[in-house]
Design an enzyme around this catalytic site. Sequence first.
Site, PDB file in Angstrom:
ATOM      1  N   CYS A 113       0.815  -1.227   0.000  1.00  0.00           N
ATOM      2  CA  CYS A 113       0.000   0.000   0.000  1.00  0.00           C
ATOM      3  C   CYS A 113       0.847   1.275   0.000  1.00  0.00           C
ATOM      4  O   CYS A 113       0.329   2.350  -0.300  1.00  0.00           O
ATOM      5  CB  CYS A 113      -0.936   0.008   1.198  1.00  0.00           C
ATOM      6  SG  CYS A 113      -2.116  -1.342   1.148  1.00  0.00           S
ATOM      7  N   HIS A 249      -3.386   7.419   2.426  1.00  0.00           N
ATOM      8  CA  HIS A 249      -3.762   6.098   1.934  1.00  0.00           C
ATOM      9  C   HIS A 249      -5.151   5.780   2.478  1.00  0.00           C
ATOM     10  O   HIS A 249      -5.452   6.053   3.640  1.00  0.00           O
ATOM     11  CB  HIS A 249      -2.744   5.063   2.427  1.00  0.00           C
ATOM     12  CG  HIS A 249      -3.155   3.658   2.159  1.00  0.00           C
ATOM     13  ND1 HIS A 249      -3.596   3.243   0.925  1.00  0.00           N
ATOM     14  CD2 HIS A 249      -3.218   2.566   2.964  1.00  0.00           C
ATOM     15  CE1 HIS A 249      -3.906   1.956   0.984  1.00  0.00           C
ATOM     16  NE2 HIS A 249      -3.686   1.528   2.209  1.00  0.00           N
ATOM     17  N   ASN A 279      -9.986   0.001  -0.136  1.00  0.00           N
ATOM     18  CA  ASN A 279      -8.517   0.042  -0.145  1.00  0.00           C
ATOM     19  C   ASN A 279      -8.013  -0.493  -1.487  1.00  0.00           C
ATOM     20  O   ASN A 279      -8.119  -1.690  -1.751  1.00  0.00           O
ATOM     21  CB  ASN A 279      -7.991  -0.812   1.013  1.00  0.00           C
ATOM     22  CG  ASN A 279      -6.475  -0.759   1.119  1.00  0.00           C
ATOM     23  OD1 ASN A 279      -5.791  -0.255   0.229  1.00  0.00           O
ATOM     24  ND2 ASN A 279      -5.946  -1.291   2.213  1.00  0.00           N
TER      25      ASN A 279
HETATM   26  O1  UT7 Z   1      -3.719  -0.930   3.700  1.00  0.00           O
HETATM   27  C1  UT7 Z   1      -2.884  -1.668   4.511  1.00  0.00           C
HETATM   28  C2  UT7 Z   1      -3.151  -1.443   5.889  1.00  0.00           C
HETATM   29  N1  UT7 Z   1      -4.379  -2.075   6.315  1.00  0.00           N
HETATM   30  C3  UT7 Z   1      -5.054  -1.519   7.257  1.00  0.00           C
HETATM   31  O2  UT7 Z   1      -4.678  -0.472   7.661  1.00  0.00           O
HETATM   32  C4  UT7 Z   1      -6.217  -2.235   7.846  1.00  0.00           C
HETATM   33  C5  UT7 Z   1      -6.104  -2.157   9.329  1.00  0.00           C
HETATM   34  N2  UT7 Z   1      -7.159  -2.766  10.078  1.00  0.00           N
HETATM   35  C6  UT7 Z   1      -8.451  -2.357  10.018  1.00  0.00           C
HETATM   36  O3  UT7 Z   1      -8.808  -1.500   9.253  1.00  0.00           O
HETATM   37  C7  UT7 Z   1      -9.424  -2.948  11.002  1.00  0.00           C
HETATM   38  O4  UT7 Z   1      -8.720  -3.670  11.973  1.00  0.00           O
HETATM   39  C8  UT7 Z   1     -10.489  -3.885  10.363  1.00  0.00           C
HETATM   40  C9  UT7 Z   1     -11.469  -3.030   9.565  1.00  0.00           C
HETATM   41  C10 UT7 Z   1      -9.821  -4.892   9.462  1.00  0.00           C
HETATM   42  C11 UT7 Z   1     -11.273  -4.597  11.434  1.00  0.00           C
HETATM   43  O5  UT7 Z   1     -11.852  -3.679  12.346  1.00  0.00           O
HETATM   44  P1  UT7 Z   1     -11.730  -3.919  13.909  1.00  0.00           P
HETATM   45  O6  UT7 Z   1     -12.498  -2.853  14.560  1.00  0.00           O
HETATM   46  O7  UT7 Z   1     -10.266  -4.020  14.229  1.00  0.00           O
HETATM   47  O8  UT7 Z   1     -12.494  -5.285  14.087  1.00  0.00           O
HETATM   48  P2  UT7 Z   1     -11.951  -6.667  14.664  1.00  0.00           P
HETATM   49  O9  UT7 Z   1     -10.992  -7.283  13.689  1.00  0.00           O
HETATM   50  O10 UT7 Z   1     -11.467  -6.441  16.037  1.00  0.00           O
HETATM   51  O11 UT7 Z   1     -13.254  -7.509  14.679  1.00  0.00           O
HETATM   52  C12 UT7 Z   1     -14.363  -7.149  15.495  1.00  0.00           C
HETATM   53  C13 UT7 Z   1     -15.467  -8.151  15.262  1.00  0.00           C
HETATM   54  C14 UT7 Z   1     -15.015  -9.596  15.309  1.00  0.00           C
HETATM   55  O12 UT7 Z   1     -16.011 -10.345  15.952  1.00  0.00           O
HETATM   56  P3  UT7 Z   1     -15.824 -10.793  17.487  1.00  0.00           P
HETATM   57  O13 UT7 Z   1     -14.559 -11.605  17.529  1.00  0.00           O
HETATM   58  O14 UT7 Z   1     -15.711  -9.500  18.262  1.00  0.00           O
HETATM   59  O15 UT7 Z   1     -17.073 -11.561  17.755  1.00  0.00           O
HETATM   60  C15 UT7 Z   1     -14.945 -10.008  13.869  1.00  0.00           C
HETATM   61  O16 UT7 Z   1     -15.153 -11.389  13.667  1.00  0.00           O
HETATM   62  O17 UT7 Z   1     -16.037  -7.968  13.954  1.00  0.00           O
HETATM   63  C16 UT7 Z   1     -16.066  -9.225  13.274  1.00  0.00           C
HETATM   64  N3  UT7 Z   1     -15.901  -8.968  11.838  1.00  0.00           N
HETATM   65  C17 UT7 Z   1     -16.940  -8.713  11.017  1.00  0.00           C
HETATM   66  N4  UT7 Z   1     -18.259  -8.623  11.246  1.00  0.00           N
HETATM   67  C18 UT7 Z   1     -19.043  -8.303  10.183  1.00  0.00           C
HETATM   68  C19 UT7 Z   1     -14.755  -8.946  11.124  1.00  0.00           C
HETATM   69  N5  UT7 Z   1     -15.026  -8.666   9.842  1.00  0.00           N
HETATM   70  C20 UT7 Z   1     -16.365  -8.520   9.744  1.00  0.00           C
HETATM   71  C21 UT7 Z   1     -17.237  -8.213   8.689  1.00  0.00           C
HETATM   72  N6  UT7 Z   1     -18.565  -8.114   8.952  1.00  0.00           N
HETATM   73  N7  UT7 Z   1     -16.803  -7.984   7.426  1.00  0.00           N
END
Ligand code: UT7
Length: 322
Positions: A113, A249, A279
Amino acid sequence: MIYSRIVSSGAYLPSDVRTNDDLAKIMDTSDDWIRTRTGIAERHIAADNETCTDMCEKAALAALQDAGLEARDIDLIVVATSTPEYLFPSTAVLLQHRLACRDIPAFDVSAACSGFIYALSTADAYIRSYSARKVLVVGADLFSNSIDWTDRNTAVLFGDGAAAVILEAAATPGIFGFCLHSDGSFADLLSIPKGAGRARVNPDAQPPYLQMQGREVFKVAVKSLANLVEELLDKYETRADNLDYLVPHQANLRIIKATAQHLNMPMEKVILTVDKHANTSAASIPLALDFGIKSGKIKRGNKLLLEAFGGGFTWGGCLLTY
Ligand code: UT7
């Protein structure tokens, strides 16, 4: 002294737009979750017969037209991509042929990225060392082929696209400079584990899909970008309140907001495309830049800070006057 400046830009996005509701039909997710956690509403997905080179060509032609230049005027092509059509020849070389450029140097830069910032810094260095006067810099990625469409943790986050700028030699900046970083100890937190040089033992150990430990990436991204923007401002003796726009980004609106907050910049001074593009990796900054320019927000003479964070980890930024 010689400097480089951006003379034009061009963008290309595939015509197929997939909304969050479209994705909710094929996996356990919702428009509300995706919007709240990421700021993404929709993304463009390449057609089955469309390649990364096809996208680069359309973006490059738009940038050439925007500059009033012909392909034969270009001295160097640098393409930032992590999703090349071939391992070799590079996407840049395929593009050189498509555009019917002269037999100029052309090569790809791989920094996920952050690829566009790395490619821009390379092009800038060529110009400053009098090795090229007009450089085509393209950021392009086609991740939809490398995504596990059953994995909601990653599938909702990415889109396909390409965008290009033409950098030209100038007597005044233009580009002030860059801060670039990498730390390969984080390689396993965000990767597409496929390539020709992998060990032959246990070849099926990891599926060849994009994989990410989102929460961990998020934490390091916010911290690294805060340090990065401070480093850039210090290095080039600039104050945040002298910036006209932040062009970040576009991975996650929450990460973008954290960086803007760190700089004390209101969101009106931040170019946002994450809602429409998701992204697009190496394409995300030039797509946002082109959007900012074509929508009339970014004007000639504006001071811009560009920043990116991605797989590697790699991260980097650039200060420039448009
Ligand atoms: O470009 C390169 C760099 N990349 C980035 O910068 C991405 C960095 N990370 C992020 O943007 C975020 O961490 C995410 C958007 C990927 C995830 O957001 P988060 O607030 O960190 O969520 P999480 O991974 O902590 O997940 C929270 C919950 C989980 O459920 P439990 O374990 O709390 O029951 C996930 O299973 O959300 C669940 N979850 C979803 N639910 C509905 C994960 N993906 C989804 C989804 N729809 N698509």
